[in-house]
Design an enzyme around this catalytic site. Structure first.
Site, PDB file in Angstrom:
ATOM      1  N   CYS A  14      61.892  40.042   4.589  1.00 49.76           N
ATOM      2  CA  CYS A  14      62.307  38.669   4.301  1.00 49.76           C
ATOM      3  C   CYS A  14      63.502  38.618   3.355  1.00 49.76           C
ATOM      4  CB  CYS A  14      61.119  37.937   3.683  1.00 49.76           C
ATOM      5  SG  CYS A  14      61.433  36.196   3.504  1.00 49.76           S
TER       6      CYS A  14
ATOM      7  N   ARG B 284      59.581  28.350  12.765  1.00 42.03           N
ATOM      8  CA  ARG B 284      59.112  28.818  11.450  1.00 42.03           C
ATOM      9  C   ARG B 284      60.154  28.571  10.364  1.00 42.03           C
ATOM     10  NH1 ARG B 284      58.032  32.986   7.608  1.00 42.03           N
ATOM     11  NH2 ARG B 284      55.806  32.974   7.285  1.00 42.03           N
TER      12      ARG B 284
HETATM   13  P1  RVP Z   1      55.046  42.006   5.051  1.00 40.39           P
HETATM   14  O1  RVP Z   1      53.571  42.260   5.211  1.00 40.39           O
HETATM   15  O2  RVP Z   1      55.531  42.285   3.658  1.00 40.39           O
HETATM   16  O3  RVP Z   1      55.855  42.705   6.084  1.00 40.39           O
HETATM   17  O4  RVP Z   1      55.256  40.432   5.225  1.00 40.39           O
HETATM   18  C1  RVP Z   1      54.832  39.725   6.371  1.00 40.39           C
HETATM   19  C2  RVP Z   1      55.074  38.251   6.133  1.00 40.39           C
HETATM   20  O5  RVP Z   1      56.476  37.998   5.955  1.00 40.39           O
HETATM   21  C3  RVP Z   1      54.684  37.358   7.295  1.00 40.39           C
HETATM   22  O6  RVP Z   1      53.300  37.094   7.360  1.00 40.39           O
HETATM   23  C4  RVP Z   1      55.509  36.112   7.027  1.00 40.39           C
HETATM   24  O7  RVP Z   1      54.894  35.245   6.101  1.00 40.39           O
HETATM   25  C5  RVP Z   1      56.765  36.676   6.403  1.00 40.39           C
HETATM   26  N1  RVP Z   1      57.886  36.774   7.339  1.00 40.39           N
HETATM   27  C6  RVP Z   1      57.871  36.966   8.677  1.00 40.39           C
HETATM   28  N2  RVP Z   1      59.147  36.988   9.102  1.00 40.39           N
HETATM   29  C7  RVP Z   1      59.897  36.803   8.018  1.00 40.39           C
HETATM   30  C8  RVP Z   1      61.359  36.709   7.966  1.00 40.39           C
HETATM   31  O8  RVP Z   1      62.049  36.937   8.956  1.00 40.39           O
HETATM   32  N3  RVP Z   1      61.883  36.352   6.819  1.00 40.39           N
HETATM   33  N4  RVP Z   1      59.113  36.691   6.928  1.00 40.39           N
END
Ligand code: RVP
Length: 500
Positions: free
Chosen positions: A318, A417
């Protein structure tokens, strides 16, 4: 303008101080079960899971195959919503249709493929057999089986066809879809089979039963199943097409829905939650989020959310914080929301579970999240690394990786989203597209994670998650102390390998 006094802290910034471990604190005594949906204080939650892990609402993470494996282990997946309604509903239906012990055939090949292509397929999937179907798909017409015992690279040319060495369907034991698991296992043992194909009346492959799963099935005592003994599965929904998507998912059998948004403190989530309550009452359960403070929790809880998901910008893929400057350290967000959850429960008599989502990069981060009060966690990167995730396995510089991309990346283009007003397109990226080190089977990894969580709780003198939260003693770590914990620093002091 208002500036919060607390600095924004991540899960990395805390450690647990052990409490007295008493004789009753044994791994067998530790209960990791968690409520997933809102309930009256003192009453049980209508949906509980034995293992408080859920898989992220992401195309690179939650497929039917992963959902089944995770439900077998006691957790729950949320099938992603960045796809047409029909295909998401079909994925949910596939999980609900799947009978325990019956699995999708994930290593399939066409008869016209070469033995060289077959070898590549088996190597990548780490399997020793493939199912031959007319179109090489999991539900094509069943034509036969081929295993590494049926050919040898030195005896048979890599250009020879699969058809030339496969064992043909006519000579194989198969079963109809009406077969029960115990009947299937009897066939497996009576005929000394490694794999039993389940074939529909029209010749199409339905599923397979593996001898190895017989042992595996005996290992699972915690499966997440509904009243009809079908695996439980959740599904992501959005605030745009909810009036069409939700009925289709409910019809397909979804046990639980979750509004999937990077920023859930919005009137659109309120309206969608109201729609669910007005249309279905309590028959359909839906979580909301993501949020990072108590105000937003209260807003969504008041609107009828069954659980609230916490986390903005902490996901491993993210870049929302870089792009928009919004978010909050996951620990600070959780502490604030959990305090509001408990105050809300006291005030209203309703307990609304909290899910900690994103940035849980190691098993101990999960333990910290539970100690801070999360009821359950949601994981993307963690699950993307396993065989069961839908993303491709790739070899880079001699090492195996799985592809993993954010829902806000150009690859996913998940507009619903990451909606910004009424824009129908992704104007800028909020996620990256990358790789995570391949880590093998979900079953083995989840078992290790459970063992570690139990060991942490035992050190902290707790045998249930709620008691763990109530009794946990946490300490913020200084930057120096954090550095000392990292393997990098410890390894720096190790003598170099004798051979170097
Ligand atoms: P991680 O487990 O740290 O990989 O995080 C997963 C979470 O990140 C997802 O459940 C969602 O809330 C968030 N996410 C998914 N896509 C993205 C993005 O493109 N920014 N973020």
């Amino acid at each position: 303008m208002r500036i919060l006094e607390e600095v924004s802290r991540t899960l990395n910034e805390y450690l647990l101080v052990p409490n007295l471990t008493t004789a009753d604190c044994t791994p067998a005594a530790v209960d990791l079960s968690a409520p997933l949906v809102r309930h009256r204080v003192g009453d049980p939650s209508a949906i509980r899971i034995a293992v408080p892990l859920t898989s992220a609402i992401m195309g690179a993470v939650s497929s039917p195959r992963l959902a089944i494996a995770l439900a077998q282990c006691g957790g729950l997946s949320f099938i992603h919503q960045n796809q047409p309604i029909e295909s998401q509903a079909a994925m949910v239906a596939a999980v609900k249709r799947h009978k325990a012990g019956f699995r999708f055939s994930d290593t399939n090949i066409k008869p016209s493929a070469t033995l060289g292509e077959l070898t590549t397929l088996l190597d990548a999937a780490e399997r020793d057999f493939a199912v031959v179907t007319d179109d090489g798909s999991a539900h094509g017409t069943f034509l036969g089986l081929i295993s590494t015992r049926d050919f040898h690279p030195q005896r048979h040319g890599t250009g020879d066809s699969v058809e030339s060495r496969m064992r043909r369907a006519a000579g194989l034991v198969t079963a109809p879809p009406t077969v029960s698991l115990s009947e299937a296992n009897t066939l497996i043992w009576d005929h000394r089979l490694d794999v039993l194909p389940v074939v529909a009346g029209d010749g199409r492959l339905e599923s397979i039963v593996l001898r190895r799963d017989y042992e595996l099935h005996k290992r699972f005592h915690n499966e997440s199943i509904d009243a009809e003994k079908r695996f439980r599965v959740g599904a992501g929904v959005n605030t745009r097409d909810y009036s069409q998507r939700i009925p289709a998912l409910v019809e397909a059998g979804a046990d639980l829905l979750c509004l999937d948004s990077s920023d859930g403190y919005s009137v659109w989530q309120h309206d969608t939650l109201r729609y669910v309550r007005e249309t279905y009452g309590d028959r359909v359960r839906v979580g909301a989020g993501n949020v990072v403070d108590g105000r937003a929790f209260r807003y969504l809880a008041d609107a009828g959310a069954d659980f609230v998901k916490v986390g903005i910008g902490g996901g491993s893929i993210c870049i929302t914080r870089d792009q928009k400057g919004i978010g909050r350290g996951q620990a600070s967000a959780l502490i604030d929301v959990v305090a509001e959850r408990d105050a809300y429960a006291q005030r209203t008599g309703e307990y609304v579970p909290v899910c900690c989502d994103g940035g849980l990069l190691s098993d101990y981060h999960m333990a910290i999240a539970f100690a801070l009060g999360a009821d359950f966690v949601m994981l993307g990167r963690y699950f993307a690394r396993f065989d069961e995730s839908p993303s491709p396995l790739v070899r880079v510089g001699g090492q195996l990786f799985k592809e993993y991309w954010g829902e806000g990346s150009n690859r996913a283009r998940n507009v619903s989203r990451y909606e910004h007003g009424d824009s129908q397109q992704l104007v800028f990226e909020e996620g990256v597209d990358g790789y995570v080190p391949y880590a093998g089977s979900l079953y083995d990894n989840v078992a290790t994670t459970i063992a570690k969580l139990k060991a942490t709780m035992i050190s902290c003198g707790s045998t249930a998650l709620r008691a763990f939260h109530d009794n946990a003693v946490l300490v913020p770590v200084s930057h120096q102390s954090y550095l000392q914990n990292t393997a990098e620093v410890r390894l720096r002091d190790r003598p170099s390998d004798p051979g170097q």
